[in-house]
Design an enzyme around this catalytic site. Structure first.
Site, PDB file in Angstrom:
ATOM      1  N   GLU A 174     117.611  -1.604 -34.538  1.00  0.00           N
ATOM      2  CA  GLU A 174     117.585  -1.487 -35.680  1.00  0.00           C
ATOM      3  C   GLU A 174     117.358  -0.305 -36.476  1.00  0.00           C
ATOM      4  OE1 GLU A 174     114.384  -4.344 -37.247  1.00  0.00           O
ATOM      5  OE2 GLU A 174     115.024  -3.574 -39.257  1.00  0.00           O
TER       6      GLU A 174
ATOM      7  N   ARG B   3     108.855  -4.996 -21.856  1.00  0.00           N
ATOM      8  CA  ARG B   3     109.255  -3.959 -22.701  1.00  0.00           C
ATOM      9  C   ARG B   3     108.282  -2.844 -21.964  1.00  0.00           C
ATOM     10  NH1 ARG B   3     108.428  -2.832 -27.919  1.00  0.00           N
ATOM     11  NH2 ARG B   3     109.437  -4.906 -28.532  1.00  0.00           N
TER      12      ARG B   3
ATOM     13  N   LYS C 128     107.811   1.089 -33.638  1.00  0.00           N
ATOM     14  CA  LYS C 128     108.444   2.161 -34.480  1.00  0.00           C
ATOM     15  C   LYS C 128     107.487   2.139 -35.766  1.00  0.00           C
ATOM     16  CE  LYS C 128     112.634   0.433 -34.025  1.00  0.00           C
ATOM     17  NZ  LYS C 128     113.953   0.158 -34.367  1.00  0.00           N
TER      18      LYS C 128
HETATM   19  P1  ATP Z   1     109.902  -1.585 -32.064  1.00  0.00           P
HETATM   20  O1  ATP Z   1     108.813  -2.502 -31.910  1.00  0.00           O
HETATM   21  O2  ATP Z   1     109.423  -0.284 -31.469  1.00  0.00           O
HETATM   22  O3  ATP Z   1     110.275  -1.449 -33.396  1.00  0.00           O
HETATM   23  P2  ATP Z   1     112.151  -3.029 -31.558  1.00  0.00           P
HETATM   24  O4  ATP Z   1     112.461  -3.971 -30.486  1.00  0.00           O
HETATM   25  O5  ATP Z   1     111.983  -3.546 -33.065  1.00  0.00           O
HETATM   26  O6  ATP Z   1     111.104  -1.966 -31.487  1.00  0.00           O
HETATM   27  P3  ATP Z   1     114.927  -2.297 -32.009  1.00  0.00           P
HETATM   28  O7  ATP Z   1     115.637  -1.211 -32.713  1.00  0.00           O
HETATM   29  O8  ATP Z   1     114.953  -3.623 -32.371  1.00  0.00           O
HETATM   30  O9  ATP Z   1     113.261  -2.047 -31.769  1.00  0.00           O
HETATM   31  O10 ATP Z   1     115.280  -2.220 -30.491  1.00  0.00           O
HETATM   32  C1  ATP Z   1     116.512  -1.940 -29.851  1.00  0.00           C
HETATM   33  C2  ATP Z   1     116.734  -2.524 -28.338  1.00  0.00           C
HETATM   34  O11 ATP Z   1     115.624  -1.787 -27.805  1.00  0.00           O
HETATM   35  C3  ATP Z   1     116.139  -3.940 -28.413  1.00  0.00           C
HETATM   36  O12 ATP Z   1     116.990  -4.332 -27.379  1.00  0.00           O
HETATM   37  C4  ATP Z   1     114.830  -3.833 -27.800  1.00  0.00           C
HETATM   38  O13 ATP Z   1     114.358  -4.975 -27.011  1.00  0.00           O
HETATM   39  C5  ATP Z   1     114.735  -2.524 -26.932  1.00  0.00           C
HETATM   40  N1  ATP Z   1     113.367  -2.026 -26.940  1.00  0.00           N
HETATM   41  C6  ATP Z   1     112.687  -1.598 -28.005  1.00  0.00           C
HETATM   42  N2  ATP Z   1     111.457  -1.500 -27.574  1.00  0.00           N
HETATM   43  C7  ATP Z   1     111.483  -1.310 -26.108  1.00  0.00           C
HETATM   44  C8  ATP Z   1     110.612  -0.926 -25.146  1.00  0.00           C
HETATM   45  N3  ATP Z   1     109.191  -0.638 -25.543  1.00  0.00           N
HETATM   46  N4  ATP Z   1     110.931  -1.213 -23.969  1.00  0.00           N
HETATM   47  C9  ATP Z   1     111.895  -1.826 -23.537  1.00  0.00           C
HETATM   48  N5  ATP Z   1     113.020  -1.986 -24.462  1.00  0.00           N
HETATM   49  C10 ATP Z   1     112.703  -1.576 -25.712  1.00  0.00           C
HETATM   50 MG    MG Z   2     113.557  -5.087 -33.466  1.00  0.00          MG
END
Ligand code: ATP
Ligand code: MG
Length: 570
Positions: free
Chosen positions: A53, A277, A287
Site C-alpha cells: 500500500e 511477518r 508503517k
Molecule cells: P505495515 O503493518 O507495516 O503497514 P502492511 O502489511 O500494511 O505493513 P503493505 O504495504 O500492505 O504493508 O504490505 C505489502 C506486503 O508486505 C504485504 O504482502 C505484507 O504482507 C508484506 N509485509 C508487510 N510487513 C511485513 C513484515 N513485517 N514481514 C513480512 N511481510 C510483511
Molecule cells: Mg497493509
C-alpha cells in the site's frame, strides 16, 4: 524464539541461480509451489505479486516479502507483479509509490508488470453489481456503530441489518446513486450478504464499498466510493491471474472470504497463503508507527539511518546483498517469531569484512597530537598500507606520514595497567603501516589534560622493511596532522531500549533510546576525500562506516553502519 547468528542453519543466498540455495530444505511455500507444479495446477505457472500500500516507505519486513515473492518466481521460472494496493485515497501518495519502486529495484528485483489496484476500480465496481444481481450484496444505511452492534461477538450469532432484504432493484439503484455522489461520507455502505451467524467475524456481512469523497492519487475525483481491502485484494490477484498470493498470518481469517468472492464471482482461482511477518528486536515495524516517528521528529526522516526502512538501511551503509542474505537466513515460517536484530547486523558485518578497505580515522573530538621529535621537520613519507587483508586483490593505498600525527585519546594511559600494550610513558607501540615509536614525554595543558606526546621513532622499523629487531605488542592507528581531513561521524545505537517496544505497556515512543545518535568530529586519512556518497569503509579498530549524503567538499560525513563486533552479545 529468537534467531541469532549461531543458531540459524547455514544458508547461502544466491538470488540469481534460479534454484533454491544448495544445502537447505524447501520452505513450506516452496513445497506448496512444487506440489502445484507437479500436479499441473495453473498449467504449471507460478505468478506472484508484491502488493504494497503506498502509504509509507518500505521496511525490512517488506524485504522479506519481496525476497520471497520475487525469489519464488526466480526459482520456478515464474513472474512477479508489483501491485500498488491503492484503494484508500486518504493515506496514499505518489512520493511513496516512487520510493517503493526505487527500493525494490535497489534490493535487486525487477517486476514483470506494474499495476495499481485503482486500475481495477471499474472492474471491481462491476463485480459489486454482479454480487448485487445475484442477491449477494446489499446497500446498508446503518451507521458504523449500528453495524458493529449487529456483528456482535464470535461466541453468539449476530443480528441481521434491517436493510438486509432490500430487493435487487433497490440495491442496484442505491449503489448507482452512491457511485454518482448522491450521499455523504458514511451515509451508506455496500455489504456482502454472507452469514451473520458465522463464527468467523469476517463472514458477518462484511462491508465491501464505502463512500469517501476524497481525491485519489491516481483516479483524482472520478470516484467517491472505494472498495474495502477484502473486496479489492483477492479480486486484484484474480484479475492478474496470480497463482500464489502470499500475505502475513493476520490474514488467515480473511481467507474464507477471499475464496468466497472468487467462487461467487466465478473468476480466476488465485489462492492465498500466509507466512509469519518479520518482527525484529529493538525495532518497530508497522508503517503507522514509523510514520509517527517521522512526523513527530523522533528521527530526521524515512531514511534516517536508525530507521528499519530500506532507505534508512541503505543510508546506514547496508547493501542489497546483506539484506537478501538476512532474508534467506530467517527463512519463511508459519508461526510468529521475533528475530534478533543482531542477525541483520551479522549479515552486513560479514559482507563488509570481505569487501571494505581498512582505513584510518581518529574518532576523537579532541585527539592527542603525537610529535616525533627525531623525525625531520617538514618531511613527508608515503606509506603503502594494504587495503583489505581479506581480499588480496584489493591492493594497497598511499598514506602520508609526517612528524606530527593524531592518535586516539583512548590509546594512551599515563599509568597503564599490566598488559596495556598501547602508548604510555616509556612504552613502545607501532603506528599502523609506519614506524615503531616510543613515548618519551607527556605534555599537558593548564587543566592537566594531555595534549601532546613527545616520542622518538626507530628509523629501521618501517613496516615492510623492518630491520630493527624490536617486537612490540600494540599497533595503533593514526592520521598525519598536516594531511588530515575533517569529518563528522554519526554513531548510531538502537532506536529503542527494549526488545519489543510494541508489546510494552503504554506508548511505544516511551521506549525510544535518548542516546541513539552520537555525533562526533574526527580526523581521517586524506584519500577519504575521494570517496563517493554511499561508499563503505572499515575504520581500523572502530567499525564499518558509509559516506553520508550530507557530506560537503569541506566536511565528510560518515554513518556508522555496524561495529566490528557484536557489542550486544548477552
Ligand atoms: P505495515 O503493518 O507495516 O503497514 P502492511 O502489511 O500494511 O505493513 P503493505 O504495504 O500492505 O504493508 O504490505 C505489502 C506486503 O508486505 C504485504 O504482502 C505484507 O504482507 C508484506 N509485509 C508487510 N510487513 C511485513 C513484515 N513485517 N514481514 C513480512 N511481510 C510483511
Ligand atoms: Mg497493509
Amino acid at each position: 524464539m529468537t534467531g541469532s547468528p549461531t543458531d540459524t542453519p547455514e544458508h547461502h543466498s544466491d538470488a540469481s541461480t534460479g534454484e533454491v540455495s544448495p544445502g537447505r530444505s524447501l520452505n513450506f511455500i516452496e513445497q506448496i509451489v512444487e506440489d502445484d507444479l507437479a500436479n499441473q495446477i495453473h498449467e504449471g505457472r507460478v505468478h506472484t505479486r508484491f502488493p504494497p500500500e503506498p502509504n509509507g516507505y518500505l521496511h525490512i519486513g517488506h524485504a522479506k516479502s519481496i525476497c520471497l515473492n520475487f525469489g519464488l518466481a526466480d526459482t520456478y521460472g515464474g513472474q512477479t507483479n508489483l501491485r500498488f494496493d491503492d484503494t484508500n485515497p486518504v493515506t496514499e501518495d505518489t512520493e511513496y509509490v516512487d520510493s517503493i519502486k526505487a527500493d525494490v529495484r535497489w534490493l535487486g528485483f525487477d517486476w514483470e508488470n506494474e499495476f495499481y489496484a485503482s486500475d481495477y476500480f471499474d472492474t471491481l465496481y462491476a463485480f459489486a453489481e454482479t454480487l448485487i444481481q445475484k442477491g449477494l450484496a446489499y446497500v446498508d444505511d446503518s451507521t458504523a456503530e449500528e453495524i458493529a452492534v449487529q456483528k456482535g461477538n464470535p461466541s453468539e450469532p449476530g443480528q441481521e441489518s434491517p436493510y438486509r432484504n432490500r430487493s435487487v432493484e433497490e440495491n442496484l439503484e442505491l449503489f448507482r446513486q452512491m457511485r454518482a455522489g448522491a450521499f455523504g461520507d458514511g451515509a451508506k455502505v455496500l455489504r456482502a450478504k454472507v452469514d451473520m451467524a458465522s463464527p468467523n467475524m469476517h463472514f458477518r456481512d462484511p462491508i465491501i464499498y464505502r463512500i469517501k469523497h476524497a481525491h485519489h492519487h491516481r483516479t483524482g475525483d472520478a470516484w467517491c466510493i472505494y472498495p474495502m481491502y477484502d473486496f479489492a485484494h483477492g479480486q486484484s490477484d484474480s484479475i492478474e491471474k496470480i497463482t500464489h498470493s502470499i500475505c502475513t498470518l493476520e490474514f488467515i481469517p480473511h481467507r474464507p472470504l477471499y475464496d468466497w468472492f472468487i467462487e461467487k464471482l466465478a473468476i480466476f482461482p488465485s489462492k492465498q497463503y500466509e507466512m509469519a511477518r518479520l518482527n525484529l528486536t529493538y525495532t518497530v515495524m508497522s508503517k503507522r508507527k514509523l510514520l509517527q516517528l517521522v512526523h513527530e521528529g523522533h528521527v530526521t526522516g524515512w531514511d534516517d539511518p536508525r530507521m528499519p526502512t530500506i532507505s534508512g538501511l541503505r543510508r546506514r551503509g547496508y547493501t542489497p546483498e546483506s539484506i537478501r542474505e538476512f532474508c534467506e537466513r530467517i527463512g519463511v515460517a508459519k508461526r510468529e517469531n521475533m528475530i534478533d536484530v543482531g542477525l541483520l547486523e551479522f549479515c552486513i558485518r560479514e559482507e563488509l569484512n570481505r569487501t571494505t578497505d581498512r582505513v584510518m580515522a581518529v574518532l576523537d573530538e579532541n585527539p592527542i597530537r603525537l610529535v616525533i621529535t627525531n623525525y625531520p621537520d617538514g618531511q613527508t613519507e608515503t606509506m603503502h598500507i594494504e587495503n583489505n587483508p581479506e581480499d588480496p586483490s584489493s591492493g594497497a593505498r598511499e598514506v602520508p606520514f609526517s612528524r606530527e600525527v593524531y592518535v586516539e585519546r583512548d590509546d594512551f594511559m599515563e599509568i597503564p595497567p599490566k598488559k596495556y600494550f598501547r602508548l604510555a610513558p616509556g612504552q613502545m607501540v607501532r603506528l599502523k603501516g609506519a614506524y615503531i615509536v616510543r613515548c618519551d614525554e607527556v605534555v599537558k595543558d593548564a587543566d592537566g589534560t594531555v595534549t601532546q606526546l613527545n616520542c622518538t621513532y626507530i628509523p629501521e622499523s618501517r613496516s615492510g622493511s623492518d630491520t630493527s629487531g624490536i617486537n612490540v605488542k600494540g599497533t595503533i592507528h593514526w592520521v598525519s596532522v598536516a594531511h588530515a581531513k575533517e569529518a563528522e561521524v554519526r554513531l548510531y545505537d538502537r532506536l529503542f531500549q527494549v526488545e519489543d517496544p510494541s508489546s510494552e505497556e503504554g506508548n511505544f515512543k516511551e521506549y525510544i533510546n535518548p542516546n541513539s545518535l552520537q555525533v562526533i568530529r574526527a580526523k581521517v586519512e586524506p584519500n577519504l576525500g575521494q570517496r563517493q556518497i554511499g561508499d563503505r569503509v572499515q575504520f581500523i579498530r572502530k567499525g564499518y562506516f558509509a559516506v553520508d549524503q550530507d557530506s560537503t567538499a569541506d566536511l565528510l560525513v560518515f554513518n556508522r553502519t555496524v561495529t566490528l563486533k557484536d557489542s550486544w552479545k548477552k
